[in-house]
Design a protein around this motif. Structure first.
Motif, PDB file in Angstrom:
ATOM      1  N   VAL A   1       8.648   7.520  -8.496  1.00  0.00           N
ATOM      2  CA  VAL A   1       8.371   8.955  -8.529  1.00  0.00           C
ATOM      3  C   VAL A   1       6.960   9.119  -9.099  1.00  0.00           C
ATOM      4  CG1 VAL A   1       9.031  11.192  -9.494  1.00  0.00           C
ATOM      5  CG2 VAL A   1      10.800   9.522  -8.875  1.00  0.00           C
ATOM      6  N   PHE A   2       6.138   9.919  -8.439  1.00  0.00           N
ATOM      7  CA  PHE A   2       4.770  10.131  -8.930  1.00  0.00           C
ATOM      8  C   PHE A   2       4.554  11.599  -9.248  1.00  0.00           C
ATOM      9  CE2 PHE A   2       4.306  11.227  -4.486  1.00  0.00           C
ATOM     10  CZ  PHE A   2       3.306  12.180  -4.439  1.00  0.00           C
ATOM     11  N   ARG A   3       3.530  11.842 -10.021  1.00  0.00           N
ATOM     12  CA  ARG A   3       3.179  13.220 -10.384  1.00  0.00           C
ATOM     13  C   ARG A   3       1.771  13.507  -9.888  1.00  0.00           C
ATOM     14  NH1 ARG A   3       3.343  13.484 -16.207  1.00  0.00           N
ATOM     15  NH2 ARG A   3       5.590  13.870 -15.937  1.00  0.00           N
TER      16      ARG A   3
ATOM     17  N   LEU B   1      -0.369   1.282  -2.596  1.00  0.00           N
ATOM     18  CA  LEU B   1      -0.460   2.643  -3.120  1.00  0.00           C
ATOM     19  C   LEU B   1      -1.620   2.790  -4.100  1.00  0.00           C
ATOM     20  CD1 LEU B   1       0.893   5.408  -2.973  1.00  0.00           C
ATOM     21  CD2 LEU B   1       2.319   4.751  -4.914  1.00  0.00           C
ATOM     22  N   ASP B   2      -1.935   1.746  -4.846  1.00  0.00           N
ATOM     23  CA  ASP B   2      -3.018   1.840  -5.829  1.00  0.00           C
ATOM     24  C   ASP B   2      -4.374   2.080  -5.181  1.00  0.00           C
ATOM     25  OD1 ASP B   2      -1.323   1.515  -7.950  1.00  0.00           O
ATOM     26  OD2 ASP B   2      -1.590  -0.663  -8.070  1.00  0.00           O
TER      27      ASP B   2
ATOM     28  N   ARG C   1      -6.426   6.229  -7.165  1.00  0.00           N
ATOM     29  CA  ARG C   1      -7.621   5.603  -7.720  1.00  0.00           C
ATOM     30  C   ARG C   1      -8.347   6.537  -8.676  1.00  0.00           C
ATOM     31  NH1 ARG C   1      -9.294   4.343  -2.391  1.00  0.00           N
ATOM     32  NH2 ARG C   1     -11.128   5.634  -2.764  1.00  0.00           N
ATOM     33  N   ASN C   2      -8.447   7.832  -8.293  1.00  0.00           N
ATOM     34  CA  ASN C   2      -9.216   8.736  -9.141  1.00  0.00           C
ATOM     35  C   ASN C   2      -8.374   9.445 -10.201  1.00  0.00           C
ATOM     36  OD1 ASN C   2      -7.847  10.810  -7.800  1.00  0.00           O
ATOM     37  ND2 ASN C   2      -9.526  11.194  -6.363  1.00  0.00           N
ATOM     38  N   GLY C   3      -7.076   9.139 -10.265  1.00  0.00           N
ATOM     39  CA  GLY C   3      -6.237   9.678 -11.333  1.00  0.00           C
ATOM     40  C   GLY C   3      -5.592  11.007 -11.043  1.00  0.00           C
TER      41      GLY C   3
ATOM     42  N   GLY D   1       5.053   1.700  -7.679  1.00  0.00           N
ATOM     43  CA  GLY D   1       4.392   2.101  -6.443  1.00  0.00           C
ATOM     44  C   GLY D   1       4.717   1.137  -5.313  1.00  0.00           C
ATOM     45  N   LEU D   2       3.915   1.206  -4.268  1.00  0.00           N
ATOM     46  CA  LEU D   2       4.124   0.368  -3.091  1.00  0.00           C
ATOM     47  C   LEU D   2       3.069  -0.733  -3.052  1.00  0.00           C
ATOM     48  CD1 LEU D   2       4.728   3.198  -0.474  1.00  0.00           C
ATOM     49  CD2 LEU D   2       6.457   1.749  -1.537  1.00  0.00           C
TER      50      LEU D   2
END
Length: 479
Positions: free
Chosen positions: A220-222, A148-149, A155-157, A166-167
């Motif tokens: 959970v991501f935003r 996922l990173d 990567r760009n935020g 993450g994965l």
């Protein structure tokens, strides 16, 4: 008399001509050495860029090659042809290619869709226009990723994990990462078990599949894209983006991972050196991948963007070195030829006294070489400043031209982006806009050899006339 003594007396006895010859040689050597320094500085900068960013090689299915190989059914008119399992690139094979020494990093994705269930609903910003059919877009956009990173948004935020994790390669195959708004709408927390429906049409029933796949919320991501308050198709809404493992995305396609891993349609490899594509193809074949069906194509745009201007600067410096060397040889040859004409009587007297013609020519060569040695020393003292100033100016002009060309080129597809979307600057690469000029032994040695070569040519070419003359001709015929 010793030719070296005569050369020394001549240089001391005519200081004006000696200074003129040294000055002319200094200008030539300074320009030549500056060209060498700019070229070596550009080469160092290009090598540095090469180590910081490599080409992105994309491996994906060539449907025509698959059909030609017999790996897909052709269909008979009543029933369409299908790609079949022969068109699936398996993750276990790609993992072997990822281990190649020429690969700096790699990623692969499985793009699929996931239909909502009574347990997990889509996030909606507004109601669709009356009468609009949303059947084909009322889906979660599911991306099966290896890491996922490495996804561009992370990567760009633009996206970041706010809960859980993450994965990664060792994540559980049923892990899923959902957006914060979907988690809030459905009261989801890390560790919850959820069900999503396969986002494919069931050919037997003629409608959306009813098969469900279970996942465990691992994070959970935003996403920074805020709601607009107006209707947006569900699949186009960043809030409805979910990330799963490649195995999970394969199940959402209605397939099951095999012993070979998840079914992929493309994989990307970042090469350590843009020239390593051939080695990567060999490693892919050694891993068992048919590169006729899954060809590799390189996108070295990042590398070309970074080194394009500085390579052009180096090319200009190389052309300058040759032009200055050739022009310098011609000019010096004319000056030395004129000098020899003025010294005809001196040469005639020396020849009549029994001096050998080669020694007479050697005296002129010693005089010119002494001036050249002094000129190389003066050039070494000032060429670094000249090279840095000229190189920076040339590079700034090339960078400006490259930026103007890039602005007119428009967006291109980014093969390393799992979404496959186009971006104005897919690789985030900026042209190298500075160079560090360093004066070393190699540059001094190169300009020294060039200067001595110019001195030898400029002396020997007009001096060959001396070898064809005799004292009587020189002293009686004058000019």
């Amino acid at each position: 008399m010793n030719l070296f003594k005569r050369a020394w007396w001549r240089l001391r006895g005519h200081p004006g001509k000696t200074v003129m010859l040294v000055g002319l040689f200094s200008v030539i050597c300074t320009l030549v050495l500056s060209g060498f320094l700019i070229r070596s500085a550009a080469a160092r900068a290009a090598d540095s860029a090469k180590s910081s960013v490599g080409a992105v090689a994309t491996m994906q299915l060539d449907v025509e090659a698959l059909i030609s190989s017999g790996g897909a059914s052709q269909g008979d008119g009543a029933r369409p042809g299908t790609i079949g399992p022969g068109g699936d690139l398996r993750s276990k094979l790609v993992d072997k290619v990822c281990g190649s020494p020429v690969v700096a990093s790699c990623n692969y994705t499985v793009d699929s869709g996931a239909a909502p269930t009574d347990q997990v609903a889509l996030h909606r910003q507004g109601e669709p226009p009356a009468g609009q059919d949303t059947t084909g877009t009322d889906l979660f956009r599911a991306a099966g990723v290896r890491d996922l990173d490495s996804v561009k948004e992370f990567r760009n935020g633009d996206s970041k994990i706010v809960s859980g994790s993450g994965l990664e390669r060792d994540s559980a195959s049923d892990a899923i990462v959902v957006e914060e708004r979907v988690a809030e709408d459905n009261d989801l927390e890390v560790g919850d078990r959820i069900r999503l429906r396969v986002g494919e049409i069931d050919p037997e029933k003629g409608g959306m599949s009813t098969e469900e796949v279970e996942f465990t919320v691992g994070g959970v991501f935003r996403n920074d894209t805020a709601d607009t308050g107006t209707y947006v198709p569900a699949m186009a809404d960043p809030a409805n983006q979910v990330y799963v493992t490649p195995e999970g995305a394969t199940r959402l396609q209605g397939k099951e991972p095999t012993a070979g891993g998840a079914a992929l349609r493309d994989a990307t490899f970042t090469l350590r050196d843009p020239g390593d594509l051939g080695r990567l193809k060999k490693d892919a074949e050694a891993a068992g991948i048919d590169i006729e069906i899954f060809p590799l194509s390189a996108n070295d745009k990042a590398y070309r963007t970074m080194v394009g201007p500085i390579n052009k600067t180096a090319d200009f410096a190389t052309v300058t070195v040759w032009l200055v060397a050739v022009a310098g040889t011609v000019i010096l040859a004319l000056v030395i030829a004129s000098n020899m004409r003025e010294r005809r009587k001196e040469m005639g007297i020396l020849l009549s006294l029994g001096e050998k013609k080669p020694k007479l020519l050697g005296q002129h060569l010693v005089e010119v070489v002494c001036c050249a040695v002094l000129a190389v020393g003066f050039a070494a003292a000032g060429s670094r400043f000249v090279a840095q100033t000229v190189g920076d100016r040339l590079l700034a002009d090339q960078v400006s031209s490259a930026e103007d060309a890039a602005a007119n080129e428009g967006p291109r597809r980014d093969p390393s982006d799992p979404t496959g979307l186009t971006h104005e600057d897919p690789d985030g690469a900026e042209p190298v806009d500075s160079m560090d000029v360093e004066l070393g032994a190699d540059g001094i040695g190169a300009v020294g050899a060039t200067g001595l070569g110019i001195a030898a040519l400029a002396t020997i070419v007009p001096g060959t006339r001396i070898l064809r003359l005799n004292p009587r001709d020189i002293l009686t015929k004058g000019d």
